[in-house]
Design an enzyme around this catalytic site. Structure first.
Site, mmCIF file in Angstrom:
data_model
loop_
_atom_site.group_PDB
_atom_site.id
_atom_site.type_symbol
_atom_site.label_atom_id
_atom_site.label_comp_id
_atom_site.label_asym_id
_atom_site.label_seq_id
_atom_site.Cartn_x
_atom_site.Cartn_y
_atom_site.Cartn_z
ATOM 1 C CD GLU A 49 40.375 46.005 44.761
ATOM 2 O OE1 GLU A 49 41.359 45.334 45.141
ATOM 3 O OE2 GLU A 49 39.248 45.515 44.613
ATOM 4 C CG ASP A 60 47.764 39.657 48.401
ATOM 5 O OD1 ASP A 60 46.527 39.701 48.270
ATOM 6 O OD2 ASP A 60 48.424 40.581 48.885
#
Length: 261
Positions: A49, A60
Site C-alpha cells: 500500500e 491515521d
C-alpha cells in the site's frame, strides 16, 4: 481481472494469508521511502500500500501522521507516488495506492486512474470514500481495469457490508478496531467477528485485516482467519526510530514468517 485478487489467491493456494505492507511516500525522503517499499517486498510482502501524503490524515495514528507530515512539508505529490508504484511493480509485488479522496480529486480522477494504470498500479484504497459517493471513481476504475478497495468496520450494518463489498474489487479492507490506526499489544476478537460477517455478505471476496498488527506472532493470529494481513504503523516505526531500510526488511521477514505459520 484483478491483480490484487490474483495475488491473494496465489498466497491462499500455498495455504497462507497475503502480507500487505503500508508505507507512505516521502519519509524520510522520496528515494528512501521507495527503497523501504522495495525492502518490504524483498522481506516477503505480497502487496504494498503506497501512501499518498495528506495534510489531514484523520484516520491515521500518530506514527503515520508524524511521517506523513514530513512528506507534506517537503511537497511530495502524486508524481512521486506514481514513481513508487512503478518501483514496487518492478520489485515483484502488487502496488496499490492508499489515499484520502481529496488528493485524488485535486489531481483529477480520470487522470489519476489513467496514470496509475500506466505506472503498473493495481488500484486504490480510499478510506474516507464510501461507494455511495464514488460514482466518478467507479467509472474511472472500470475504464482502466483498476481494483477499488473500500473499508468496513465493526460498526458497519449488514446492509452497509453488502453495499460496500458489492463495490469492491480486489479485496475489502476490514478495519478491525474503531478509531485511528496504530500498533496494539493484542489483536482482539473484534477482527475475527468482522471478517466472518463480511464473508457472509460477500462470500467470494477476499477480506484483509488492518489496524494493529506489529509482529510475526500477531500476523500469524490474523492469518488464521483473514485472507490478508495489513501492516502499517509497525513498518513506519522502523523508519522513524532510525532502523531504516534494513529494519523494514527485517520486520517484513518476521511478518512473512507469521503469515506462513
Amino acid at each position: 481481472m484483478s491483480a490484487l485478487a490474483d495475488r491473494i489467491a496465489a498466497a491462499k493456494s500455498h495455504d497462507r494469508a497475503a502480507l500487505v505492507a503500508y508505507l507512505p511516500v516521502g519519509y524520510p525522503d522520496v528515494d528512501t521511502s521507495i527503497a523501504a517499499m522495495v525492502a518490504a517486498v524483498e522481506g516477503g510482502a505480497d502487496v504494498v500500500e503506497i501512501g499518498v501524503p495528506y495534510s489531514d490524515p484523520g484516520m491515521d495514528g500518530p506514527v503515520i501522521q508524524e511521517a506523513v507530515d514530513v512528506a507534506v512539508r517537503a511537497g511530495v505529490g502524486m508524481r512521486d507516488v506514481l514513481r513508487a508504484v512503478s518501483a514496487v511493480a518492478d520489485a515483484g509485488a502488487v502496488p496499490v495506492v492508499m489515499s484520502y479522496w481529496n488528493p485524488i480529486e485535486r489531481y483529477g480522477v480520470a487522470r489519476f486512474a489513467a496514470d496509475l494504470a500506466a505506472a503498473g498500479g493495481a488500484g486504490a484504497i480510499t478510506p474516507d470514500l464510501i461507494p455511495d459517493e464514488a460514482a466518478e471513481w467507479l467509472a474511472a476504475s472500470d475504464e482502466h481495469g483498476l481494483d477499488r478497495v473500500f473499508l468496513v468496520a465493526p460498526s458497519s450494518t449488514g446492509a452497509r457490508l453488502r453495499s460496500t463489498t458489492a463495490a469492491c474489487r480486489g479485496f475489502v479492507y476490514a478495519a478491525s478496531t474503531m478509531g485511528v490506526t496504530g500498533t496494539r499489544e493484542t489483536v482482539g476478537d473484534t477482527a475475527e467477528a468482522l471478517v466472518a460477517r463480511t464473508r457472509e455478505a460477500a462470500p467470494g471476496l477476499a477480506v484483509c485485516v488492518g489496524l494493529g498488527v506489529s509482529n510475526g506472532q500477531q500476523a500469524a493470529e490474523v492469518a488464521g482467519f483473514a485472507d490478508g494481513v495489513i501492516v502499517g504503523s509497525a513498518y513506519v516505526r522502523e523508519l522513524l526510530e532510525g532502523r531504516g531500510v534494513d529494519g523494514v526488511r527485517a520486520l517484513s521477514e518476521d511478518l512473512a514468517k507469521g503469515v506462513r505459520a
